[in-house]
Design an enzyme around this catalytic site. Structure first.
Site, PDB file in Angstrom:
ATOM      1  CG  MET A  13      22.571  83.592 -49.644  1.00  0.00           C
ATOM      2  SD  MET A  13      21.142  84.623 -49.840  1.00  0.00           S
ATOM      3  CE  MET A  13      21.617  86.011 -48.829  1.00  0.00           C
ATOM      4  CD  GLU A  14      28.057  84.252 -42.724  1.00  0.00           C
ATOM      5  OE1 GLU A  14      28.319  85.084 -43.615  1.00  0.00           O
ATOM      6  OE2 GLU A  14      28.443  84.362 -41.565  1.00  0.00           O
ATOM      7  N   GLY A  15      23.395  82.295 -43.660  1.00  0.00           N
ATOM      8  CA  GLY A  15      22.398  81.929 -42.645  1.00  0.00           C
ATOM      9  C   GLY A  15      21.929  80.488 -42.770  1.00  0.00           C
ATOM     10  CG  ASN A  44      28.936  84.871 -38.265  1.00  0.00           C
ATOM     11  OD1 ASN A  44      28.644  85.454 -37.220  1.00  0.00           O
ATOM     12  ND2 ASN A  44      28.422  85.207 -39.416  1.00  0.00           N
TER      13      ASN A  44
END
Lengths: 344, 317
Positions: B51-53, A105
């Site tokens: 959280m990744e977002g 990512n």
């Protein structure tokens, strides 16, 4: 430069800017995927697209299933768990109809960030990449997937460099914009803004068109400015069945239908109904209401959880008032004033 | 006391017990988030969920479906983007504990989530790294969960480095942290402090060591002080898991796969996940459970059945 007439329909925008064989990114990270625009790309039968996407969820999967993609540069692509049912990515990779290049990512985001900022490359911490297969196994990017150099400031330390990516077109779904193309979005961002700003053309669909004054009142929400945006498409429910913060929640049962499509044929009949069977997002929503009822649609609407308004104000007093100056100041106090006769 | 619990609920509970108060935990969707919320409620009130977002300090009111799920943003402490998460927090070493799921894992906790078989000729394509590679590389502690994967001698693809070749190889590669525990639907494994080889530390009460050994292609080592029995959740904790995330008991086992023709596979809602594990079961309970399973199966299945029939009709099968 600002250009007029950015407001257009999804059909016009996709027709004008998305060409067969171009590179494409769906800028939204995981949330609020630009389904209205993606379905339009599928309807117009675009082919051989090169999808650049840090993590591809259902919208990417539909592009793939519809046969629009030739290459995917990604770190994650939707693949539900049961091992033996139909999954486009699995099937098309096995049949070699699509090529994939695997990153992580952050490395995809770093490439987009380099593209967005016009940097020649972006350094990433390489120790971990070099002991994994992400560096070892290379597909269509080959040598240029990533390169290893020595850190000039710390001899002996290896640094991995990735090159910038500038997709031809970004599709993005956002909460609101004005007609000039100032796009405002909020929520967890992931690489949404990098992906959009890295792209040469930005097509934004929005839930709401607001006045310029609304934009000016919350300028910190403008993450994609007017001079970068090529098309604004007004699409309510433009991200359904995904969610849009402040507008609606994810439609889980509907989403699960896609996961439960077990064969190519079932997937085609789904797309016939929900993509090819409708002309626009408006028709899609009308069809949704017909099938599941208005009540179901309304049950997705977000309740209010308003952010505190903050004061962006000041004294709003001009300098003449602040410095206690009146017009006589200009006549009396400035020694370098030149007097000049003006004709007419 | 009796307790009815599914293996996935037990996994989530065991994972929750590994978290420590005040930690910043990098959490993905699925059982990790359920575990983190359970921990926050019962063990570690000051846990910070990242959280990744780009959601820091999240307090979800239901289990998020993905790593930028908007229902997890309500009342969080910071909304940021990838640079904030991956550079500002993760790779600077501010993440105390990361949690990763895996599909293939080896003796030293290296993880594959990319592909089964050859990369260019896959037997099975998996989703890929996502942020897992960075989480595994830069978290101070790493917890691995495996709900449907396999132990293998050699990974088909090294997505996320664990202890690499064991010993000090991870440190030599310049990486901090490393896997601390691996939690499956049967047991809890840890890694030897010197050799970094995985060993069996605790089994769930209803699973025998022999049953666990069967899944291993190598000779599994066990804890030097003997294999422990993992503690069970209290009824309140279990109720929390079910109320917060009804699907934890079902996820991943949701379908029963059935081959309908040579080419096509059919999925039906499965009753398998509802085969409740019972400790000290009585015969009258068994009857009641059977009835409840049947009721639940009918209720749960109706949605999918209807849809599947619809598609079947539409596609002429």
């Amino acid at each position: 430069m600002r250009e007029p007439d950015k407001l257009m329909t999804a059909r016009e925008a996709v027709k004008k800017f998305v060409r067969d064989g171009c590179s494409l990114t769906l800028a939204n990270f995981a949330t609020s995927e630009p389904f209205a625009l993606v379905h339009e790309v599928i309807r117009q039968g675009k082919r051989d697209l090169y999808l650049i996407k840090s993590s591809g969820f259902m919208a990417s999967d539909q592009l793939l299933a519809a046969g629009c993609l030739k290459r995917i540069l990604t770190s994650w692509h939707l693949r539900m768990s049961p091992t033996s049912y139909y999954s486009p990515i699995d099937k098309l990779l096995k049949e070699k109809k699509v090529e994939i290049e695997d990153y992580t990512n952050w490395t995809v985001a770093a490439r987009l960030l380099a593209g967005a900022w016009g940097l020649p490359f972006f350094p990433v911490r390489g120790n971990s990449l070099l002991v994994s297969d992400i560096a070892r196994i290379r597909s269509f990017e080959g040598e240029n997937k990533l390169r290893v150099v020595e850190n000039p400031f710390r001899p002996g330390e290896k640094v991995v460099l990735v090159s910038p990516l500038n997709p031809d077109v970004a599709l993005i779904h956002a909460q609101r914009a004005d007609v000039n193309g100032n796009v405002q979005l909020w929520g967890p961002l992931g690489d949404t803004v990098y992906a959009a700003l890295a792209s040469k053309v930005i097509i934004a669909s929005v839930e709401e068109i607001v006045e310029e004054e609304n934009i000016r009142r919350s300028p910190f929400l403008t993450l994609i400015p007017e001079f970068r945006v090529n098309a604004i498409v007004h699409e309510e429910w433009g991200a359904h069945p995904m969610e849009c913060l402040g507008y609606y929640d994810m439609d889980e049962p509907f989403l699960l239908i896609w996961y439960a499509l077990l064969t190519r044929k079932m997937m085609e009949s789904f797309m016939d109904e929900w993509i090819f069977g409708v002309e626009s997002r408006k028709e899609y929503i009308e069809h949704y209401i017909e099938r599941f009822g208005m009540e179901k649609l309304n049950s997705l609407r977000a309740k209010k959880y308003l952010s505190d308004t903050v004061n962006l104000g000041s004294t709003f007093e001009g300098d003449m008032k602040r410095w206690g100056i009146d017009w006589s100041f200009f006549d009396q106090s400035i020694s370098e004033m030149v007097e000049w006769e003006v004709e007419g | 006391m009796k307790i009815r619990i599914t293996p996935l609920e037990m996994l989530a509970y065991s994972l929750a017990r590994e978290l420590r108060d005040g930690e910043i935990a990098f959490v993905g969707q699925g059982h990790p988030i359920v575990a983190a919320c359970l921990a926050k409620k019962f063990f570690t009130p000051n846990l910070r969920i990242l959280m990744e977002g780009g959601i820091y300090g999240s307090e979800p009111y239901r289990p998020p479906w993905h790593i930028a799920d908007l229902t997890a943003t309500r009342g969080c402490l910071m909304l940021t983007d990838f640079a904030g998460v991956f550079l500002g927090i993760l790779s600077r070493g501010f993440v105390d504990v990361g949690i990763l799921g895996c599909s293939q894992v080896d003796k030293y906790g290296n993880i594959n989530t990319t592909v089964v078989g050859d990369y260019f000729n896959p037997v099975l394509r998996l989703p890929g790294s996502g942020g897992a590679h960075e989480v595994g590389s830069f978290s101070k502690r790493l917890l691995i969960t495996m709900a449907g994967g396999r132990f293998v001698e050699k990974l088909d693809y090294v997505t996320t480095p664990g202890w690499l070749d064991g010993g000090d190889s991870r440190r030599k590669a310049g990486l901090p942290g490393g896997p601390e525990a691996l939690i499956t639907k049967k047991a809890i494994f840890r890694f030897h402090p010197e050799t970094k080889e995985m060993y069996l530390d605790a089994r769930y009460p209803w699973v025998s060591v022999e049953e666990i050994r069967k899944e291993f292609p190598w000779e599994l080592k066990v804890a030097e002080d003997g294999v422990k029995v993992a503690p069970l959740p209290t009824p309140e904790q279990l109720r929390f898991i079910r109320e917060f995330s009804p699907l934890t008991a079902l996820r991943r086992d949701y379908y029963l796969v059935e081959k309908i023709t040579e080419k096509h596979w059919m999925l039906e809602p499965s009753e398998e996940p509802l085969l409740t594990r019972i400790v000290e079961i009585r015969d009258e309970d068994r009857e009641a459970i059977k009835r409840r399973i049947e009721e639940k199966r009918r209720a749960r299945g109706s949605f999918f059945k209807k849809e599947i029939e619809r598609w079947r009709g539409a596609s002429g099968q």
